[in-house]
Design a protein around this motif. Structure first.
Motif, PDB file in Angstrom:
ATOM      1  N   THR A   1      -4.696   8.167  27.050  1.00 43.44           N
ATOM      2  CA  THR A   1      -6.075   8.533  26.735  1.00 43.44           C
ATOM      3  C   THR A   1      -6.128   9.263  25.407  1.00 43.44           C
ATOM      4  N   LEU A   2      -5.203  10.172  25.186  1.00 42.45           N
ATOM      5  CA  LEU A   2      -5.157  10.919  23.936  1.00 42.45           C
ATOM      6  C   LEU A   2      -4.929   9.968  22.763  1.00 42.45           C
ATOM      7  N   LYS A   3      -4.039   9.001  22.939  1.00 41.18           N
ATOM      8  CA  LYS A   3      -3.760   8.029  21.894  1.00 41.18           C
ATOM      9  C   LYS A   3      -5.024   7.246  21.549  1.00 41.18           C
ATOM     10  N   TYR A   4      -5.785   6.868  22.559  1.00 42.59           N
ATOM     11  CA  TYR A   4      -7.011   6.121  22.342  1.00 42.59           C
ATOM     12  C   TYR A   4      -7.971   6.916  21.450  1.00 42.59           C
ATOM     13  N   PHE A   5      -8.081   8.196  21.701  1.00 37.76           N
ATOM     14  CA  PHE A   5      -9.040   9.004  20.954  1.00 37.76           C
ATOM     15  C   PHE A   5      -8.581   9.330  19.543  1.00 37.76           C
ATOM     16  N   THR A   6      -7.294   9.120  19.211  1.00 38.48           N
ATOM     17  CA  THR A   6      -6.843   9.376  17.850  1.00 38.48           C
ATOM     18  C   THR A   6      -6.911   8.125  16.983  1.00 38.48           C
ATOM     19  N   MET A   7      -7.350   7.004  17.569  1.00 41.41           N
ATOM     20  CA  MET A   7      -7.481   5.775  16.795  1.00 41.41           C
ATOM     21  C   MET A   7      -8.741   5.829  15.936  1.00 41.41           C
ATOM     22  N   LYS A   8      -8.622   5.275  14.724  1.00 40.63           N
ATOM     23  CA  LYS A   8      -9.763   5.192  13.826  1.00 40.63           C
ATOM     24  C   LYS A   8      -9.903   3.748  13.364  1.00 40.63           C
ATOM     25  N   LYS A   9     -11.148   3.340  13.148  1.00 46.40           N
ATOM     26  CA  LYS A   9     -11.407   2.012  12.597  1.00 46.40           C
ATOM     27  C   LYS A   9     -11.409   2.142  11.077  1.00 46.40           C
ATOM     28  N   VAL A  10     -10.650   1.280  10.418  1.00 45.55           N
ATOM     29  CA  VAL A  10     -10.487   1.358   8.968  1.00 45.55           C
ATOM     30  C   VAL A  10     -10.866   0.018   8.338  1.00 45.55           C
ATOM     31  N   ILE A  11     -11.544   0.093   7.207  1.00 42.84           N
ATOM     32  CA  ILE A  11     -11.806  -1.097   6.407  1.00 42.84           C
ATOM     33  C   ILE A  11     -11.170  -0.862   5.037  1.00 42.84           C
ATOM     34  N   LEU A  12     -10.298  -1.779   4.643  1.00 41.48           N
ATOM     35  CA  LEU A  12      -9.637  -1.691   3.347  1.00 41.48           C
ATOM     36  C   LEU A  12     -10.149  -2.771   2.419  1.00 41.48           C
ATOM     37  N   LYS A  13     -10.238  -2.452   1.147  1.00 43.09           N
ATOM     38  CA  LYS A  13     -10.475  -3.439   0.093  1.00 43.09           C
ATOM     39  C   LYS A  13      -9.087  -3.803  -0.424  1.00 43.09           C
ATOM     40  N   VAL A  14      -8.673  -5.057  -0.219  1.00 40.77           N
ATOM     41  CA  VAL A  14      -7.313  -5.483  -0.541  1.00 40.77           C
ATOM     42  C   VAL A  14      -7.331  -6.413  -1.748  1.00 40.77           C
ATOM     43  N   LYS A  15      -6.518  -6.091  -2.748  1.00 39.62           N
ATOM     44  CA  LYS A  15      -6.430  -6.913  -3.957  1.00 39.62           C
ATOM     45  C   LYS A  15      -5.268  -7.893  -3.834  1.00 39.62           C
ATOM     46  N   GLY A  16      -5.372  -9.030  -4.507  1.00 43.64           N
ATOM     47  CA  GLY A  16      -4.263  -9.966  -4.592  1.00 43.64           C
ATOM     48  C   GLY A  16      -4.241 -11.061  -3.539  1.00 43.64           C
ATOM     49  N   MET A  17      -5.169 -11.032  -2.595  1.00 44.68           N
ATOM     50  CA  MET A  17      -5.211 -12.092  -1.581  1.00 44.68           C
ATOM     51  C   MET A  17      -6.019 -13.267  -2.123  1.00 44.68           C
ATOM     52  N   ASN A  18      -5.416 -14.472  -2.074  1.00 43.98           N
ATOM     53  CA  ASN A  18      -6.162 -15.636  -2.562  1.00 43.98           C
ATOM     54  C   ASN A  18      -5.977 -16.881  -1.704  1.00 43.98           C
ATOM     55  N   CYS A  19      -5.362 -16.726  -0.524  1.00 40.28           N
ATOM     56  CA  CYS A  19      -5.172 -17.887   0.344  1.00 40.28           C
ATOM     57  C   CYS A  19      -4.921 -17.435   1.788  1.00 40.28           C
ATOM     58  N   VAL A  20      -4.850 -18.419   2.688  1.00 43.83           N
ATOM     59  CA  VAL A  20      -4.625 -18.140   4.104  1.00 43.83           C
ATOM     60  C   VAL A  20      -3.248 -17.492   4.319  1.00 43.83           C
ATOM     61  N   CYS A  21      -2.260 -17.898   3.535  1.00 45.24           N
ATOM     62  CA  CYS A  21      -0.921 -17.289   3.653  1.00 45.24           C
ATOM     63  C   CYS A  21      -0.967 -15.805   3.318  1.00 45.24           C
ATOM     64  N   CYS A  22      -1.737 -15.447   2.300  1.00 45.09           N
ATOM     65  CA  CYS A  22      -1.901 -14.025   1.951  1.00 45.09           C
ATOM     66  C   CYS A  22      -2.517 -13.263   3.122  1.00 45.09           C
ATOM     67  N   THR A  23      -3.519 -13.881   3.737  1.00 40.70           N
ATOM     68  CA  THR A  23      -4.184 -13.266   4.879  1.00 40.70           C
ATOM     69  C   THR A  23      -3.179 -12.989   5.993  1.00 40.70           C
ATOM     70  N   ALA A  24      -2.320 -13.955   6.275  1.00 33.80           N
ATOM     71  CA  ALA A  24      -1.310 -13.792   7.328  1.00 33.80           C
ATOM     72  C   ALA A  24      -0.316 -12.702   6.963  1.00 33.80           C
ATOM     73  N   ASN A  25       0.106 -12.646   5.702  1.00 34.07           N
ATOM     74  CA  ASN A  25       1.046 -11.603   5.264  1.00 34.07           C
ATOM     75  C   ASN A  25       0.453 -10.213   5.426  1.00 34.07           C
ATOM     76  N   VAL A  26      -0.801 -10.064   5.035  1.00 37.49           N
ATOM     77  CA  VAL A  26      -1.476  -8.768   5.149  1.00 37.49           C
ATOM     78  C   VAL A  26      -1.632  -8.390   6.620  1.00 37.49           C
ATOM     79  N   ARG A  27      -2.063  -9.331   7.456  1.00 29.87           N
ATOM     80  CA  ARG A  27      -2.233  -9.055   8.881  1.00 29.87           C
ATOM     81  C   ARG A  27      -0.916  -8.630   9.521  1.00 29.87           C
ATOM     82  N   LYS A  28       0.158  -9.340   9.229  1.00 30.12           N
ATOM     83  CA  LYS A  28       1.471  -8.999   9.802  1.00 30.12           C
ATOM     84  C   LYS A  28       1.940  -7.625   9.358  1.00 30.12           C
ATOM     85  N   ALA A  29       1.729  -7.294   8.087  1.00 26.26           N
ATOM     86  CA  ALA A  29       2.142  -5.981   7.578  1.00 26.26           C
ATOM     87  C   ALA A  29       1.365  -4.862   8.269  1.00 26.26           C
TER      88      ALA A  29
END
Length: 85
Positions: free
Chosen positions: A9-37
């Motif tokens: 329960t404590l872990k749940y309450f320390t989670m935050k929703k984040v939106i990042l502006k990511v540079k350098g992504m230009n294809c689906v492969c980039c999207t997968a790399n960013v998601r995995k990281a």
């Protein structure tokens, strides 16, 4: 002993929703790399769009800097656009 459910329960309450502006992504492969990281560094519910140049996810407080560092090392520098929670 019940301590496991408290820490979950404590872990749940320390989670935050984040939106990042990511540079350098230009294809689906980039999207997968960013998601995995992001997932490797503890990000959950990860959504990445190279068209918008954004990544959205939930993360514990301490892991955000690790995510930013990992993305930078992969060649996808990112800036925090919004944090909710």
């Amino acid at each position: 002993n019940g301590s496991g459910s408290f820490s979950s329960t404590l872990k749940y309450f320390t989670m935050k929703k984040v939106i990042l502006k990511v540079k350098g992504m230009n294809c689906v492969c980039c999207t997968a790399n960013v998601r995995k990281a992001i997932e490797k560094e503890g990000g959950r519910e990860v959504k990445v769009s190279f068209e918008e140049g954004k990544a959205e996810f939930s993360v514990e407080n301490g892991n955000l800097q690790n995510i930013l560092r990992s993305l930078e090392m992969l060649g996808y520098p990112a800036d925090v656009e919004q944090i909710v929670g």
